[in-house]
Design an enzyme around this catalytic site. Structure first.
Site, PDB file in Angstrom:
ATOM      1  N   GLU A  85       0.881  -1.162   0.000  1.00 34.73           N
ATOM      2  CA  GLU A  85       0.000   0.000   0.000  1.00 34.73           C
ATOM      3  C   GLU A  85       0.921   1.214   0.000  1.00 34.73           C
ATOM      4  O   GLU A  85       1.834   1.305   0.821  1.00 34.73           O
ATOM      5  CB  GLU A  85      -0.889   0.005   1.239  1.00 34.73           C
ATOM      6  N   THR A 132      11.175   3.026  -0.337  1.00 36.96           N
ATOM      7  CA  THR A 132      10.942   4.409  -0.725  1.00 36.96           C
ATOM      8  C   THR A 132      11.871   5.360   0.018  1.00 36.96           C
ATOM      9  O   THR A 132      12.326   5.064   1.133  1.00 36.96           O
ATOM     10  CB  THR A 132       9.477   4.800  -0.409  1.00 36.96           C
ATOM     11  N   ASP A 133      12.099   6.523  -0.578  1.00 36.57           N
ATOM     12  CA  ASP A 133      12.881   7.547   0.112  1.00 36.57           C
ATOM     13  C   ASP A 133      12.118   8.170   1.273  1.00 36.57           C
ATOM     14  O   ASP A 133      12.706   8.839   2.129  1.00 36.57           O
ATOM     15  CB  ASP A 133      13.344   8.636  -0.860  1.00 36.57           C
ATOM     16  N   GLU A 134      10.813   7.934   1.341  1.00 34.28           N
ATOM     17  CA  GLU A 134      10.010   8.557   2.398  1.00 34.28           C
ATOM     18  C   GLU A 134      10.347   8.019   3.793  1.00 34.28           C
ATOM     19  O   GLU A 134       9.985   8.641   4.796  1.00 34.28           O
ATOM     20  CB  GLU A 134       8.523   8.395   2.101  1.00 34.28           C
ATOM     21  N   TYR A 158       2.141   5.485   6.059  1.00 37.04           N
ATOM     22  CA  TYR A 158       2.728   4.773   4.918  1.00 37.04           C
ATOM     23  C   TYR A 158       4.231   4.619   5.090  1.00 37.04           C
ATOM     24  O   TYR A 158       4.771   3.507   5.044  1.00 37.04           O
ATOM     25  CB  TYR A 158       2.433   5.515   3.617  1.00 37.04           C
ATOM     26  N   LYS A 162       6.638   1.228   5.716  1.00 34.72           N
ATOM     27  CA  LYS A 162       7.736   0.837   4.836  1.00 34.72           C
ATOM     28  C   LYS A 162       9.064   0.775   5.605  1.00 34.72           C
ATOM     29  O   LYS A 162       9.884  -0.112   5.360  1.00 34.72           O
ATOM     30  CB  LYS A 162       7.848   1.813   3.662  1.00 34.72           C
ATOM     31  N   ASN A 188       8.538   7.813  -8.574  1.00 33.57           N
ATOM     32  CA  ASN A 188       8.524   7.270  -9.927  1.00 33.57           C
ATOM     33  C   ASN A 188       7.421   7.916 -10.756  1.00 33.57           C
ATOM     34  O   ASN A 188       6.389   8.324 -10.225  1.00 33.57           O
ATOM     35  CB  ASN A 188       8.273   5.765  -9.899  1.00 33.57           C
TER      36      ASN A 188
END
Length: 347
Positions: A85, A132-134, A158, A162, A188
């Site tokens: 997700e 992810t970079d988040e 989120y 991750k 992306n």
């Protein structure tokens, strides 16, 4: 010959990866597992079923019994794990699905990989985790870009989910010896992305004459990576990446959200104005009514916990893998726009 399990392979990045891998390694076996939520589309893989014998399984990584059956049926030696997700707004209003899929689902895969690879003595294997970079949090304008050594500081459900999955992958390597790699990528863009995401949403709304909502002042900055360049980077990591390592994959292409929207507005105005066939297909677009797409820009209340800036330092990928993006932003966004215009005409 490899046998790959690609989780989330009917989604945006996953489906592009399957097309990339089938093109470059047609001898390999690809099995896709996807829950076909709103962002997954089996038809994205239909041509690969015929051309390379890709097999599709409709299912959820949270279904441990299904995963057990797949590991018994297929001699997987690689897992490329995209299933997640991934929409920040949805994680704010409904975080439970993010915890279940991104943490529990990832752990299910890791447990079975350990059981079927380590416990059975399969030496040649790789679990590649796409992140992810988040997970690194937010940057100010003058801060250095995220490196693989940047401390995690996730700011949304989120990104927190991750980050937890990244830690699990690391733990299975350091505790049990599982062969793993992780890539933390920037934003992306490209074909097959769901229109809840910024670039396809803006394209869709312009073509249909709808407002273009911009959070806050529109100056939140992201590093944009063309999806095929991401797939290329994963290929290099699988072939050359060091077991247990993390690689940051960026596009070296920072843009403020507002400036991205303005660019797309101008490109679509130019495209529709210069090609009458397109213009006739989109009678609700601003150009068809003698206006400019920028007129649709509408600033809306900023979302909760909106990170100000993400930026990737890709120097490790450069040095160890000789990775550099092959698309410029100009060529990548042109390919993206052409794909969405063609898809809109089909509908």
């Amino acid at each position: 010959m490899k046998t790959l399990l690609v989780t989330g392979g009917a989604g945006f990045i996953g489906s592009n990866f399957c097309h990339y891998w089938a093109k470059h390694y047609p001898q390999d076996k690809i099995v896709v597992l996807d829950a076909l939520t709103y962002a997954g589309h089996e038809e994205y893989l239909s041509d690969l079923k015929d051309s390379v014998g890709l097999e599709f399984v409709h299912g959820d990584i949270c279904d441990y019994s299904l995963l057990e059956a797949l590991f018994e049926k297929y001699p997987f030696d690689h897992i490329v794990h995209f299933a997640a997700e991934s929409h920040v707004d949805r994680s704010i209003t409904g975080p439970d699905a993010f915890i279940e899929t991104n943490i529990i689902g990832t752990h299910n895969l890791l447990k079975l990989a350990k059981l079927h690879w380590l416990d059975k003595g399969v030496a040649e294997h790789r679990f590649h985790h796409v992140s992810t970079d988040e997970v690194y949090g937010s940057l100010e304008a003058d801060d250095p870009a995220f490196s693989e050594c940047t401390a995690f500081a996730p700011n949304s459900p989120y990104s927190a989910s991750k980050a937890a999955s990244d830690h699990l992958v690391r733990a299975y390597h350091h505790t049990y010896g599982l062969n793993v790699s992780t890539s933390n990528c920037s934003n992306n863009y490209g074909p097959r992305q769901d229109k809840e995401k910024l670039i396809p949403l803006i394209i869709h709304n312009i073509l249909n004459g709808k407002a273009l909502p911009i959070y806050g002042d529109g100056m939140n900055i992201r590093d944009w990576l063309y999806v095929d360049d991401h797939c290329y980077a994963i290929d290099l990591i699988l072939q050359q990446g060091i077991n247990g390592e993390v690689y940051n994959v960026g596009g070296e292409n920072e843009w403020a959200n507002l400036h991205i929207v303005e660019l797309i507005c101008d490109l679509i105005d130019k495209k529709l104005s210069s090609e009458p066939a397109y213009l006739a297909q989109f009678p609700d677009s601003p150009v068809a009514k003698g206006n400019k797409a920028r007129d649709l820009i509408s600033f809306v209340k900023d979302r909760a916990g909106h990170d100000r800036r993400y930026a990737i330092d890709p120097s490790k990928c450069h040095a160890e893998l000789n990775y550099h993006p092959r698309e410029t932003f100009e060529t990548g966004i042109a390919k993206t726009l052409d794909w969405y215009l063609a898809e809109a005409i089909k509908v």
